[in-house]
Design a protein around this motif. Structure first.
Motif, short mmCIF file in Angstrom:
data_model
loop_
_atom_site.label_atom_id
_atom_site.label_comp_id
_atom_site.label_asym_id
_atom_site.label_seq_id
_atom_site.Cartn_x
_atom_site.Cartn_y
_atom_site.Cartn_z
N GLY A 89 0.80 -1.22 0.00
CA GLY A 89 0.00 0.00 0.00
C GLY A 89 0.83 1.26 0.00
N GLY A 90 2.11 1.14 -0.31
CA GLY A 90 2.98 2.32 -0.33
C GLY A 90 3.20 2.93 1.04
N PHE A 91 3.00 2.14 2.08
CA PHE A 91 3.18 2.54 3.49
C PHE A 91 2.20 3.63 3.91
CE2 PHE A 91 7.35 0.82 2.22
CZ PHE A 91 7.42 -0.23 3.12
N ALA A 92 1.08 3.74 3.20
CA ALA A 92 0.06 4.74 3.57
C ALA A 92 -0.53 4.45 4.95
CB ALA A 92 -1.04 4.77 2.52
N ASP A 93 -0.58 3.18 5.34
CA ASP A 93 -1.17 2.80 6.62
C ASP A 93 -0.11 2.58 7.71
OD1 ASP A 93 -3.77 2.89 5.62
OD2 ASP A 93 -3.63 0.83 4.86
N TYR A 94 1.13 2.88 7.40
CA TYR A 94 2.20 2.71 8.38
C TYR A 94 2.02 3.67 9.55
CZ TYR A 94 6.88 3.29 10.44
OH TYR A 94 7.93 3.41 11.31
N ARG A 95 2.27 3.18 10.74
CA ARG A 95 2.27 4.02 11.92
C ARG A 95 3.49 3.65 12.77
NH1 ARG A 95 -0.99 5.58 9.02
NH2 ARG A 95 -3.11 6.35 9.42
N LEU A 96 4.26 4.65 13.16
CA LEU A 96 5.37 4.46 14.08
C LEU A 96 4.85 4.70 15.49
CD1 LEU A 96 8.39 4.09 14.78
CD2 LEU A 96 8.62 6.57 14.52
N PHE A 160 14.35 -0.04 19.80
CA PHE A 160 13.77 0.07 18.47
C PHE A 160 13.35 -1.32 18.00
CE2 PHE A 160 16.43 3.64 19.22
CZ PHE A 160 15.80 4.71 18.61
N HIS A 161 12.05 -1.55 17.96
CA HIS A 161 11.51 -2.82 17.50
C HIS A 161 11.27 -2.73 15.99
CE1 HIS A 161 10.74 -4.14 21.68
NE2 HIS A 161 10.42 -2.88 21.90
N CYS A 162 11.63 -3.79 15.27
CA CYS A 162 11.63 -3.74 13.81
C CYS A 162 10.76 -4.83 13.20
CB CYS A 162 13.07 -3.88 13.31
SG CYS A 162 14.19 -2.63 13.99
N ALA A 204 15.05 -2.22 0.47
CA ALA A 204 16.35 -2.82 0.82
C ALA A 204 17.11 -2.00 1.85
CB ALA A 204 17.20 -2.99 -0.45
N HIS A 205 16.87 -0.69 1.87
CA HIS A 205 17.59 0.18 2.79
C HIS A 205 16.77 0.57 4.01
CE1 HIS A 205 20.31 0.71 -0.74
NE2 HIS A 205 21.21 0.62 0.23
N GLY A 206 15.61 -0.10 4.22
CA GLY A 206 14.93 0.06 5.49
C GLY A 206 13.60 0.76 5.49
N ALA A 207 12.96 0.91 4.33
CA ALA A 207 11.68 1.63 4.24
C ALA A 207 10.66 1.06 5.23
CB ALA A 207 11.13 1.52 2.81
N LYS A 220 23.91 -0.77 14.65
CA LYS A 220 23.03 -0.01 15.54
C LYS A 220 21.95 0.76 14.77
CE LYS A 220 23.67 0.21 19.41
NZ LYS A 220 23.33 -0.66 20.57
N HIS A 221 22.11 0.90 13.46
CA HIS A 221 21.22 1.72 12.63
C HIS A 221 20.03 0.88 12.17
CE1 HIS A 221 24.43 4.94 11.76
NE2 HIS A 221 24.97 4.07 12.59
N ALA A 222 19.14 0.58 13.08
CA ALA A 222 18.05 -0.35 12.82
C ALA A 222 17.19 0.07 11.63
CB ALA A 222 17.18 -0.47 14.07
N LYS A 223 16.88 -0.90 10.78
CA LYS A 223 15.98 -0.67 9.63
C LYS A 223 14.56 -1.14 9.99
CE LYS A 223 18.33 -3.04 6.47
NZ LYS A 223 18.79 -3.48 5.11
N TYR A 224 13.59 -0.72 9.16
CA TYR A 224 12.20 -1.19 9.26
C TYR A 224 11.62 -0.97 10.66
CZ TYR A 224 14.33 -3.79 5.40
OH TYR A 224 15.05 -4.15 4.29
N VAL A 225 11.86 0.21 11.23
CA VAL A 225 11.43 0.47 12.61
C VAL A 225 9.91 0.54 12.69
CG1 VAL A 225 11.55 2.06 14.56
CG2 VAL A 225 13.58 1.67 13.13
N SER A 226 9.32 -0.22 13.61
CA SER A 226 7.87 -0.22 13.80
C SER A 226 7.46 0.44 15.11
CB SER A 226 7.32 -1.65 13.76
OG SER A 226 7.86 -2.42 14.83
N ARG A 227 8.36 0.39 16.10
CA ARG A 227 8.00 0.87 17.44
C ARG A 227 9.25 1.32 18.18
NH1 ARG A 227 6.71 -3.20 22.33
NH2 ARG A 227 6.16 -1.72 23.98
N ILE A 228 9.12 2.41 18.92
CA ILE A 228 10.18 2.88 19.80
C ILE A 228 9.65 2.81 21.22
CG2 ILE A 228 11.73 4.77 20.40
CD1 ILE A 228 11.31 5.85 17.56
#
Length: 256
Positions: A89-96, A160-162, A204-207, A220-228
């Motif tokens: 969905g192009g990350f339209a529904d993504y929430r951090l 940082f949860h991924c 590939a770089h963490g979207a 340490k540079h966590a990719k795909y972060v979903s929750r802090i």
């Protein structure tokens, strides 16, 4: 402290960081190496905190120094079902999500992140495997995000949860995570990056969002972060060492 002594100690700190990186391939099978590196980590961490001002910036480069190729390391296409749906969905529904020891938990979409105070910086990524690359990163500065959430007094670290899983056989403990202390979290170059080299992050770089903590090594540079998650300590999370690779022998403090 004299300038010569300070220069020597800074060199010692840098040498300690290099030793941590070069020894990682020997950690898993040698308890003596692990114990020695834990001592080196404490020395490296202490020296960095004593010698370097909390706001000292990592070196920044001109755009002409940007690498033609920036290797995508670790996970490059997470198979997590929720992540796959968000990506489709192009990350339209993504929430951090920002929660834990905060006064005002947050749930931020990409537009909300882009509306927050931002920074763009050209920095070098140093991987523990021995390679480096330079890129321009743009993202929301982490400090204003934490100010909006309101850290509670007992908060000392951010976890940082991924979305990505590096070890499927380990169940929930195989999911990638990382942590930093509040000194690094509040540093002006620490970003929740959503762009690389002027374009939205690739998968590939963490979207859609990755951490940039420029004074530490690449893992340490966590990719795909979903929750802090703000926490007082991380001993209760997964293996208790503060990160996916740390639970497998890497050092928690990877300052460079």
């Amino acid at each position: 402290m004299s300038s010569s002594r300070r220069t020597w100690l800074k060199g010692l700190a840098a040498t300690g960081a290099a030793a941590l990186a070069s020894a990682c391939d020997r950690i898993a099978g040698d308890p003596a190496v692990r114990a020695g590196l834990r001592g080196a980590e404490r020395l490296n961490h202490g020296l960095h905190r004593v010698l370097f001002d909390r706001r000292t910036l990592a070196r920044e480069y001109p755009d002409s120094a940007i690498s033609a190729v920036f290797r995508a390391n670790g996970s490059i296409d997470p198979g997590d079902p929720l992540y796959r749906r968000l990506a489709a969905g192009g990350f339209a529904d993504y929430r951090l999500v920002v929660d834990g020891l905060v006064e005002r938990p947050l749930s931020l979409d990409i537009a909300s992140l882009r509306a927050l105070p931002s920074r763009s910086q050209v920095t070098r990524h140093d991987c523990v495997e021995g390679w480096s690359a330079i890129a321009r990163w743009t993202g929301a500065r982490l400090a204003p995000v934490l100010e909006q959430a309101g850290l509670k007094p007992e908060a000392r670290f951010l976890v940082f949860h991924c979305f990505d899983t590096l070890d499927p056989e380990a169940g929930a403990d195989g999911r990638y995570y990382e942590s930093i202390d509040l000194v690094d979290a509040l540093h002006p170059q620490t970003l929740l990056a959503y762009e690389m080299n002027g374009s939205p992050l690739s998968i590939a770089h963490g979207a859609p969002v990755r951490l940039r903590v420029e004074r530490q090594l690449g893992y340490k540079h966590a990719k795909y972060v979903s929750r802090i998650e703000a926490v007082a300590d991380f001993s209760h999370i997964s293996g208790g060492r503060g990160g996916f690779w740390e639970d497998r022998g890497y050092e928690w403090y990877a300052g460079i």
